[in-house]
Design an enzyme around this catalytic site. Sequence first.
Site, mmCIF file in Angstrom:
data_model
loop_
_atom_site.group_PDB
_atom_site.id
_atom_site.type_symbol
_atom_site.label_atom_id
_atom_site.label_comp_id
_atom_site.label_asym_id
_atom_site.label_seq_id
_atom_site.Cartn_x
_atom_site.Cartn_y
_atom_site.Cartn_z
ATOM 1 N N CYS A 120 -9.983 4.973 -5.093
ATOM 2 C CA CYS A 120 -10.136 4.838 -6.552
ATOM 3 C C CYS A 120 -11.572 4.440 -6.897
ATOM 4 O O CYS A 120 -12.122 4.866 -7.915
ATOM 5 C CB CYS A 120 -9.158 3.809 -7.113
ATOM 6 S SG CYS A 120 -7.413 4.285 -6.928
ATOM 7 N N CYS B 203 -7.353 -0.034 -4.278
ATOM 8 C CA CYS B 203 -7.396 1.329 -3.749
ATOM 9 C C CYS B 203 -8.849 1.752 -3.504
ATOM 10 O O CYS B 203 -9.607 1.972 -4.450
ATOM 11 C CB CYS B 203 -6.706 2.250 -4.757
ATOM 12 S SG CYS B 203 -7.000 4.002 -4.523
#
Length: 192
Positions: free
Chosen positions: A58, A55
């Site tokens: 993230c 991600c």
Amino acid sequence: MLLKILLPFTFHTESLVGNKLGEIELVSFEDDSIFTNDDFKKNSFTLINFWASWCAPCRIEHPRLMELSKENNIKILGVNFKDKKINALKFLKDLGDPYEYLTRDSNGKQSVNFGIYGIPESILIDNKLTIIKKFVGPLTKQDLNNIKEIINKYKDKISKIIVSKDKTMYEALEKGFKEGDTCVYVEKKIAK
């Protein structure tokens, strides 16, 4: 004639704020031990952060989690979402590990119970498992400041005054606590 209008779908989670989390059962990242509601009641506040090594957002929020992990009144629980263990470990080795607890949700089914529909997302709860705030997307600097403000308000409310050698008086009620609230006390001694 039937006319169908398609509007963009938006999922709002504001209704979760103020509610209590249901029964929590998250599997540890390292072994098969289970994290439950009782594990979270030990903390003044817990930020539950849903993340994955694949991600990109993230990675953007990770330095903010590292900064938040230095605060005293909060613990961070990471829920590794649909990820390979080897990739998650490399992510944490490269960027640092802000998590007090680390769990996994290999198929994404547990995250749905938290109202998670994408990552990163985070949920701030108190020790009564009440949802204080939900963050959709990577934590911003403003989000980080809001979390710090919330947990520091709590810290400012707590005190314990030693009145004499054998008697203590708690000012928790004066500071806004209600009977049955859990609190941590900071000790102050009064000079005679």
